[in-house]
Design a protein around this motif. Structure first.
Motif, PDB file in Angstrom:
ATOM      1  N   UNK A   1       0.813  -1.235   0.000  1.00 35.21           N
ATOM      2  CA  UNK A   1       0.000   0.000   0.000  1.00 35.21           C
ATOM      3  C   UNK A   1       0.840   1.275   0.000  1.00 35.21           C
ATOM      4  N   UNK A   2       2.114   1.164   0.391  1.00 34.23           N
ATOM      5  CA  UNK A   2       3.007   2.328   0.402  1.00 34.23           C
ATOM      6  C   UNK A   2       3.753   2.498  -0.923  1.00 34.23           C
ATOM      7  N   UNK A   3       3.559   1.547  -1.834  1.00 40.14           N
ATOM      8  CA  UNK A   3       4.298   1.594  -3.099  1.00 40.14           C
ATOM      9  C   UNK A   3       3.864   2.791  -3.934  1.00 40.14           C
ATOM     10  N   UNK A   4       4.849   3.489  -4.509  1.00 38.73           N
ATOM     11  CA  UNK A   4       4.589   4.602  -5.406  1.00 38.73           C
ATOM     12  C   UNK A   4       4.898   4.128  -6.823  1.00 38.73           C
ATOM     13  N   UNK A   5       3.900   4.046  -7.700  1.00 36.61           N
ATOM     14  CA  UNK A   5       4.157   3.570  -9.069  1.00 36.61           C
ATOM     15  C   UNK A   5       5.168   4.468  -9.776  1.00 36.61           C
ATOM     16  N   UNK A   6       5.926   3.866 -10.691  1.00 34.62           N
ATOM     17  CA  UNK A   6       6.860   4.662 -11.481  1.00 34.62           C
ATOM     18  C   UNK A   6       6.084   5.582 -12.412  1.00 34.62           C
ATOM     19  N   UNK A   7       6.719   6.694 -12.753  1.00 36.52           N
ATOM     20  CA  UNK A   7       6.085   7.610 -13.700  1.00 36.52           C
ATOM     21  C   UNK A   7       5.759   6.895 -14.997  1.00 36.52           C
ATOM     22  N   UNK A   8       6.692   6.084 -15.448  1.00 32.93           N
ATOM     23  CA  UNK A   8       6.493   5.353 -16.693  1.00 32.93           C
ATOM     24  C   UNK A   8       7.500   4.236 -16.832  1.00 32.93           C
TER      25      UNK A   8
ATOM     26  N   UNK B   1       2.102   5.426 -15.556  1.00 35.03           N
ATOM     27  CA  UNK B   1       1.278   6.410 -16.254  1.00 35.03           C
ATOM     28  C   UNK B   1       1.572   6.476 -17.741  1.00 35.03           C
ATOM     29  N   UNK B   2       2.804   6.131 -18.136  1.00 35.34           N
ATOM     30  CA  UNK B   2       3.191   6.164 -19.546  1.00 35.34           C
ATOM     31  C   UNK B   2       3.981   4.899 -19.868  1.00 35.34           C
ATOM     32  N   UNK B   3       3.694   4.309 -21.014  1.00 35.90           N
ATOM     33  CA  UNK B   3       4.444   3.166 -21.531  1.00 35.90           C
ATOM     34  C   UNK B   3       5.097   3.605 -22.838  1.00 35.90           C
ATOM     35  N   UNK B   4       6.419   3.496 -22.913  1.00 35.37           N
ATOM     36  CA  UNK B   4       7.166   3.861 -24.115  1.00 35.37           C
ATOM     37  C   UNK B   4       7.830   2.606 -24.665  1.00 35.37           C
TER      38      UNK B   4
ATOM     39  N   UNK C   1      10.525  13.987 -25.787  1.00 39.17           N
ATOM     40  CA  UNK C   1      10.285  14.897 -24.663  1.00 39.17           C
ATOM     41  C   UNK C   1       9.078  15.790 -24.913  1.00 39.17           C
ATOM     42  N   UNK C   2       8.919  16.261 -26.126  1.00 37.90           N
ATOM     43  CA  UNK C   2       7.759  17.113 -26.437  1.00 37.90           C
ATOM     44  C   UNK C   2       6.448  16.338 -26.318  1.00 37.90           C
ATOM     45  N   UNK C   3       6.463  15.087 -26.754  1.00 36.56           N
ATOM     46  CA  UNK C   3       5.259  14.266 -26.625  1.00 36.56           C
ATOM     47  C   UNK C   3       4.954  13.951 -25.154  1.00 36.56           C
ATOM     48  N   UNK C   4       6.002  13.665 -24.375  1.00 36.22           N
ATOM     49  CA  UNK C   4       5.792  13.386 -22.962  1.00 36.22           C
ATOM     50  C   UNK C   4       5.215  14.592 -22.236  1.00 36.22           C
ATOM     51  N   UNK C   5       5.619  15.782 -22.645  1.00 33.65           N
ATOM     52  CA  UNK C   5       5.044  16.993 -22.049  1.00 33.65           C
ATOM     53  C   UNK C   5       3.529  17.046 -22.271  1.00 33.65           C
ATOM     54  N   UNK C   6       3.099  16.639 -23.468  1.00 33.64           N
ATOM     55  CA  UNK C   6       1.669  16.608 -23.743  1.00 33.64           C
ATOM     56  C   UNK C   6       0.945  15.534 -22.927  1.00 33.64           C
ATOM     57  N   UNK C   7       1.588  14.396 -22.783  1.00 34.43           N
ATOM     58  CA  UNK C   7       0.947  13.271 -22.109  1.00 34.43           C
ATOM     59  C   UNK C   7       0.912  13.438 -20.599  1.00 34.43           C
ATOM     60  N   UNK C   8       1.893  14.138 -20.060  1.00 36.65           N
ATOM     61  CA  UNK C   8       1.995  14.273 -18.600  1.00 36.65           C
ATOM     62  C   UNK C   8       1.517  15.627 -18.097  1.00 36.65           C
TER      63      UNK C   8
END
Length: 355
Positions: free
Chosen positions: A224-231, A281-284, A348-355
């Motif tokens: 329950x304390x786990x913080x998911x990775x950004x991506x 949150x994001x899969x690349x 990086x530009x696409x990630x800015x839009x997605x995040x």
């Protein structure tokens, strides 16, 4: 060597009727699991000029489909249908009925050698087939099509599988999803075979995707304390068709600096992949079947950012993200000696839009 009598009978009947009928036309019973549907989908996210860099499509795709997926708008989803067909012969990768044949399994059609390779012929009463032609050939469609297919039969129904490619992670994912692989049958006479047409991304498929995503979470002991990775970034590896991202190491360093976890599925178990990609949150990833490692573990409303080889463009995974309410972005790579490269600034530009 034993003659493949099923094939011989089929060829004889085809010569007699002078045509090759579709296998499903022999169905004695047919019922619709989900009618055809029409839905509205969002456009794909990409930078200006990206599509102009595409040189060729994947051999499994066509521009009529890709244009709708790119632009968004209204799309038609085919029906999911079950059929019962009587007196079917199963031999290796093929099913035979009268002058018709179907190849749900993986392997070549052969005239001889079946006595040694397949063993004696079984006699089966009523069984449900849990193997699709696409799923027996590609890991991605095993996850997208055959895993959801396993949720259709009732617990009391007897299910079988046909010969398939060997997938390193299949057993692990089946354990996580509670979908044991049915017994594989190589040679049989089937009195009543129930088979399914279930490729469409309709609402029936969506409901089963959601069920499988819930099963995966229930199978993982979550802190329950786990913080998911950004991506996560999924390496393609060398197991499939060569798609070499020449500047992959540079891309990985760039993504790691942003907080991404770099996953190498070839060296991880299904459970390890699921645990590390859970609720990302994001899969690349470069376009390909390895994207399916995240379809059940990525966060609700996650985003997929797919790096497209310029000579093998494909939007198969946008069909999935559209169905489950995720976003889909793409970056088209540039040709390079030994493969292709992707501009890090584009990512990086696409990630800015997605995040």
């Amino acid at each position: 060597m034993q003659l493949n009598l099923s094939l011989a009978k089929r060829v004889t009947r085809r010569l007699a009727v002078r045509r090759a009928p579709e296998f499903h036309t022999f169905a004695s019973r047919e019922w619709v699991l989900c009618p055809s549907e029409r839905a509205r989908i969002p456009p794909a996210i990409h930078l200006p000029g990206a599509i102009e860099k595409v040189r060729a499509l994947s051999p499994w795709r066509n521009w009529d489909t890709e244009r709708v997926l790119l632009a968004g708008g209204v799309i038609d989803h085919a029906a999911s249908v079950a059929r019962e067909i009587s007196n079917v012969d199963l031999a290796g990768a093929f099913l035979y009925r009268g002058a018709a044949k179907l190849q749900p399994g993986f392997g070549e059609e052969r005239w001889f050698g079946f006595g040694q390779d397949l063993g004696p012929r079984e006699e089966l009463d009523q069984v449900h087939l849990m193997t699709s032609q696409s799923g027996s050939h590609f890991f991605g469609t095993l996850m997208l099509d055959d895993m959801p297919l396993g949720l259709i039969p009732r617990p009391e129904d007897r299910c079988i599988a046909m010969v398939s490619k060997s997938y390193v992670h299949e057993a692990g994912y089946r354990a996580l999803l509670g979908l044991p692989r049915p017994r594989e049958v190589h040679h049989a006479r089937i009195r009543r075979l129930v088979c399914y047409t279930d490729f469409a991304q309709n609402s029936f498929k969506q409901a089963r995707y959601e069920q499988l995503r819930a099963r995966l979470r229930a199978a993982l002991a979550q802190d329950p304390q786990r913080v998911p990775s950004l991506g996560v970034y999924l390496r393609r590896g060398i197991g499939g068709e060569p798609r070499v991202l020449v500047n992959e190491a540079e891309l990985e360093r760039s993504l790691q600096a942003l907080g991404f976890d770099i996953l190498d599925p070839e060296h991880l178990s299904a459970r390890e992949i699921a645990e590390r990609s859970l609720d990302a949150r994001v899969v690349v990833a470069v376009e390909g079947s390895h994207l399916s490692h995240a379809i059940f573990s990525a966060a609700d409303q996650a985003s997929f950012l797919v790096i497209q080889p310029p000579d093998r463009f494909a939007l198969a995974y946008k069909e999935y993200t559209d169905r489950v309410g995720m976003r889909f972005a793409l970056a088209v790579a540039d040709p390079a000696p030994g493969g292709f490269t992707v501009a890090l600034d584009d990512i990086h530009r696409l990630l800015e839009q997605l995040l």
